[in-house]
Motif scaffolding. Structure first.
Motif, PDB file in Angstrom:
ATOM      1  N   GLY A 284       9.498 -15.053   6.207  1.00  0.00           N
ATOM      2  CA  GLY A 284      10.216 -14.629   5.011  1.00  0.00           C
ATOM      3  C   GLY A 284       9.377 -13.716   4.141  1.00  0.00           C
ATOM      4  O   GLY A 284       9.869 -12.712   3.604  1.00  0.00           O
ATOM      5  N   MET A 285       8.096 -14.053   3.991  1.00  0.00           N
ATOM      6  CA  MET A 285       7.209 -13.227   3.163  1.00  0.00           C
ATOM      7  C   MET A 285       6.949 -11.869   3.807  1.00  0.00           C
ATOM      8  O   MET A 285       6.835 -10.853   3.115  1.00  0.00           O
ATOM      9  CB  MET A 285       5.888 -13.955   2.929  1.00  0.00           C
ATOM     10  N   HIS A 286       6.872 -11.852   5.144  1.00  0.00           N
ATOM     11  CA  HIS A 286       6.637 -10.583   5.836  1.00  0.00           C
ATOM     12  C   HIS A 286       7.759  -9.581   5.553  1.00  0.00           C
ATOM     13  O   HIS A 286       7.514  -8.378   5.421  1.00  0.00           O
ATOM     14  CB  HIS A 286       6.525 -10.825   7.337  1.00  0.00           C
ATOM     15  N   LYS A 287       8.978 -10.090   5.425  1.00  0.00           N
ATOM     16  CA  LYS A 287      10.119  -9.219   5.136  1.00  0.00           C
ATOM     17  C   LYS A 287      10.021  -8.594   3.740  1.00  0.00           C
ATOM     18  O   LYS A 287      10.670  -7.579   3.473  1.00  0.00           O
ATOM     19  CB  LYS A 287      11.417 -10.009   5.249  1.00  0.00           C
TER      20      LYS A 287
ATOM     21  N   VAL B 292       2.771 -12.239  -2.316  1.00  0.00           N
ATOM     22  CA  VAL B 292       3.487 -12.247  -1.038  1.00  0.00           C
ATOM     23  C   VAL B 292       2.511 -12.393   0.127  1.00  0.00           C
ATOM     24  O   VAL B 292       2.717 -13.200   1.043  1.00  0.00           O
ATOM     25  CB  VAL B 292       4.332 -10.969  -0.885  1.00  0.00           C
ATOM     26  N   GLY B 293       1.427 -11.626   0.102  1.00  0.00           N
ATOM     27  CA  GLY B 293       0.436 -11.689   1.170  1.00  0.00           C
ATOM     28  C   GLY B 293      -0.253 -13.040   1.251  1.00  0.00           C
ATOM     29  O   GLY B 293      -0.542 -13.542   2.344  1.00  0.00           O
ATOM     30  N   GLY B 294      -0.498 -13.637   0.088  1.00  0.00           N
ATOM     31  CA  GLY B 294      -1.128 -14.950   0.063  1.00  0.00           C
ATOM     32  C   GLY B 294      -0.256 -16.016   0.684  1.00  0.00           C
ATOM     33  O   GLY B 294      -0.725 -16.851   1.469  1.00  0.00           O
ATOM     34  N   LEU B 295       1.032 -15.991   0.354  1.00  0.00           N
ATOM     35  CA  LEU B 295       1.965 -16.955   0.944  1.00  0.00           C
ATOM     36  C   LEU B 295       2.149 -16.708   2.435  1.00  0.00           C
ATOM     37  O   LEU B 295       2.277 -17.648   3.227  1.00  0.00           O
ATOM     38  CB  LEU B 295       3.313 -16.886   0.220  1.00  0.00           C
TER      39      LEU B 295
ATOM     40  N   GLU C 125      -3.432 -10.390  -8.373  1.00  0.00           N
ATOM     41  CA  GLU C 125      -3.369  -9.352  -9.396  1.00  0.00           C
ATOM     42  C   GLU C 125      -2.060  -8.593  -9.378  1.00  0.00           C
ATOM     43  O   GLU C 125      -1.748  -7.864 -10.310  1.00  0.00           O
ATOM     44  CB  GLU C 125      -4.530  -8.366  -9.207  1.00  0.00           C
ATOM     45  N   ASN C 126      -1.290  -8.738  -8.311  1.00  0.00           N
ATOM     46  CA  ASN C 126      -0.009  -8.040  -8.224  1.00  0.00           C
ATOM     47  C   ASN C 126       0.910  -8.801  -7.280  1.00  0.00           C
ATOM     48  O   ASN C 126       0.536  -9.842  -6.728  1.00  0.00           O
ATOM     49  CB  ASN C 126      -0.205  -6.587  -7.771  1.00  0.00           C
ATOM     50  N   LEU C 127       2.110  -8.264  -7.090  1.00  0.00           N
ATOM     51  CA  LEU C 127       3.101  -8.945  -6.260  1.00  0.00           C
ATOM     52  C   LEU C 127       2.680  -8.964  -4.793  1.00  0.00           C
ATOM     53  O   LEU C 127       2.945  -9.936  -4.074  1.00  0.00           O
ATOM     54  CB  LEU C 127       4.459  -8.262  -6.414  1.00  0.00           C
ATOM     55  N   GLU C 128       2.014  -7.909  -4.332  1.00  0.00           N
ATOM     56  CA  GLU C 128       1.531  -7.889  -2.949  1.00  0.00           C
ATOM     57  C   GLU C 128       0.555  -9.029  -2.688  1.00  0.00           C
ATOM     58  O   GLU C 128       0.551  -9.616  -1.600  1.00  0.00           O
ATOM     59  CB  GLU C 128       0.858  -6.551  -2.652  1.00  0.00           C
ATOM     60  N   ASP C 129      -0.281  -9.350  -3.660  1.00  0.00           N
ATOM     61  CA  ASP C 129      -1.214 -10.466  -3.506  1.00  0.00           C
ATOM     62  C   ASP C 129      -0.462 -11.786  -3.347  1.00  0.00           C
ATOM     63  O   ASP C 129      -0.846 -12.642  -2.547  1.00  0.00           O
ATOM     64  CB  ASP C 129      -2.138 -10.565  -4.727  1.00  0.00           C
TER      65      ASP C 129
ATOM     66  N   ALA D 154       8.865  -4.231   0.056  1.00  0.00           N
ATOM     67  CA  ALA D 154       9.456  -4.297  -1.282  1.00  0.00           C
ATOM     68  C   ALA D 154       8.385  -4.592  -2.326  1.00  0.00           C
ATOM     69  O   ALA D 154       8.380  -3.996  -3.419  1.00  0.00           O
ATOM     70  CB  ALA D 154      10.540  -5.380  -1.323  1.00  0.00           C
ATOM     71  N   ALA D 155       7.464  -5.489  -1.996  1.00  0.00           N
ATOM     72  CA  ALA D 155       6.390  -5.827  -2.934  1.00  0.00           C
ATOM     73  C   ALA D 155       5.508  -4.616  -3.197  1.00  0.00           C
ATOM     74  O   ALA D 155       5.114  -4.357  -4.345  1.00  0.00           O
ATOM     75  CB  ALA D 155       5.563  -6.986  -2.382  1.00  0.00           C
ATOM     76  N   ALA D 156       5.192  -3.866  -2.147  1.00  0.00           N
ATOM     77  CA  ALA D 156       4.364  -2.669  -2.311  1.00  0.00           C
ATOM     78  C   ALA D 156       5.068  -1.638  -3.186  1.00  0.00           C
ATOM     79  O   ALA D 156       4.449  -1.014  -4.061  1.00  0.00           O
ATOM     80  CB  ALA D 156       4.038  -2.069  -0.947  1.00  0.00           C
ATOM     81  N   TRP D 157       6.375  -1.464  -2.966  1.00  0.00           N
ATOM     82  CA  TRP D 157       7.140  -0.500  -3.770  1.00  0.00           C
ATOM     83  C   TRP D 157       7.158  -0.909  -5.241  1.00  0.00           C
ATOM     84  O   TRP D 157       6.959  -0.085  -6.135  1.00  0.00           O
ATOM     85  CB  TRP D 157       8.568  -0.396  -3.237  1.00  0.00           C
ATOM     86  N   ILE D 158       7.405  -2.190  -5.495  1.00  0.00           N
ATOM     87  CA  ILE D 158       7.455  -2.690  -6.873  1.00  0.00           C
ATOM     88  C   ILE D 158       6.105  -2.501  -7.556  1.00  0.00           C
ATOM     89  O   ILE D 158       6.029  -2.036  -8.700  1.00  0.00           O
ATOM     90  CB  ILE D 158       7.879  -4.166  -6.897  1.00  0.00           C
ATOM     91  N   ASP D 159       5.022  -2.842  -6.850  1.00  0.00           N
ATOM     92  CA  ASP D 159       3.684  -2.701  -7.441  1.00  0.00           C
ATOM     93  C   ASP D 159       3.364  -1.254  -7.787  1.00  0.00           C
ATOM     94  O   ASP D 159       2.632  -0.973  -8.740  1.00  0.00           O
ATOM     95  CB  ASP D 159       2.622  -3.241  -6.479  1.00  0.00           C
ATOM     96  N   ASN D 160       3.907  -0.315  -7.023  1.00  0.00           N
ATOM     97  CA  ASN D 160       3.651   1.104  -7.281  1.00  0.00           C
ATOM     98  C   ASN D 160       4.433   1.635  -8.474  1.00  0.00           C
ATOM     99  O   ASN D 160       4.179   2.757  -8.930  1.00  0.00           O
ATOM    100  CB  ASN D 160       3.997   1.934  -6.044  1.00  0.00           C
TER     101      ASN D 160
END
Length: 202
Positions: free
Chosen positions: A103-106, A14-17, A8-12, A110-116
């Motif tokens: 790589g995804m952990h890094k 990144v977290g999924g990968l 549903e968002n970028l965190e999903d 950024a993903a959380a910031w973008i989603d916000n």
């Protein structure tokens, strides 16, 4: 992400990968499709351009190969397919799981910031013909990649626009979609000027 879950968002994404990388020694594009669901066009339109923006984008011919794959995905979005199909030779390409997870952990913060800071703006641009217009723009952006390969990392500009379009479709942000298409238009003009300049000097 052990089961197929529509992000549903970028965190999903990144977290999924990241989870795939932690759970598997090697991860293929097919694994990502299985995890996100074959109906998820947007994650691939985000992840594949980001691969091109990485140092791998400096490998001659690699940006054009990625652009071809992205164009295939955009074409399926354009014609209204309900799931993503990719040839086995593409789906079965694998990367090291630990490197993927690292790589995804890094990208977590950024993903959380973008989603916000994005989402739920001009939602009318995500309805009707607009997703197909976005698919047309992606196809044109992919066509602009080959001539830009003559300039170091210049092909990253249209790929950034593609990633933004994919993100806009994922989080349903019409304002981001509009901005991404404007960026895409600028990168296509840049590609055309590059092509004309090259032919003129030759």
């Amino acid at each position: 992400m052990s089961e197929s879950t529509e992000p549903e968002n970028l965190e999903d994404v990144v977290g999924g990968l990241e989870s795939l990388g932690e759970e598997n020694g090697e991860v293929s594009l097919g694994d990502a499709l299985d995890a996100f669901g074959h109906r998820s066009f947007s994650p691939l339109l985000i992840v594949l351009p980001l691969v091109e923006i990485s140092p791998l984008g400096g490998i001659p011919g690699f940006p054009t190969v990625l652009a071809t794959i992205i164009a295939l995905i955009a074409l399926q979005l354009l014609v209204g397919r309900d799931h993503v199909w990719l040839p086995d030779v593409i789906e079965n390409r694998k990367v090291d799981g630990r490197k993927l997870a690292k790589g995804m952990h890094k990208l977590d913060k950024a993903a959380a910031w973008i989603d916000n800071h994005i989402g739920d703006r001009l939602d009318w641009m995500l309805k009707g013909v607009w997703p197909r217009i976005a698919a047309h723009v992606i196809l044109l952006l992919c066509l602009s990649v080959p001539p830009l390969e003559f300039l170091p990392f210049a092909s990253s500009v249209p790929m950034i626009a593609v990633a933004c379009i994919g993100l806009a479709l994922l989080v349903r942000d019409g304002l981001l979609l509009l901005g991404a298409m404007v960026l895409g238009g600028g990168s296509m003009i840049f590609a055309l000027n590059t092509l004309l300049s090259g032919s003129g000097s030759g």
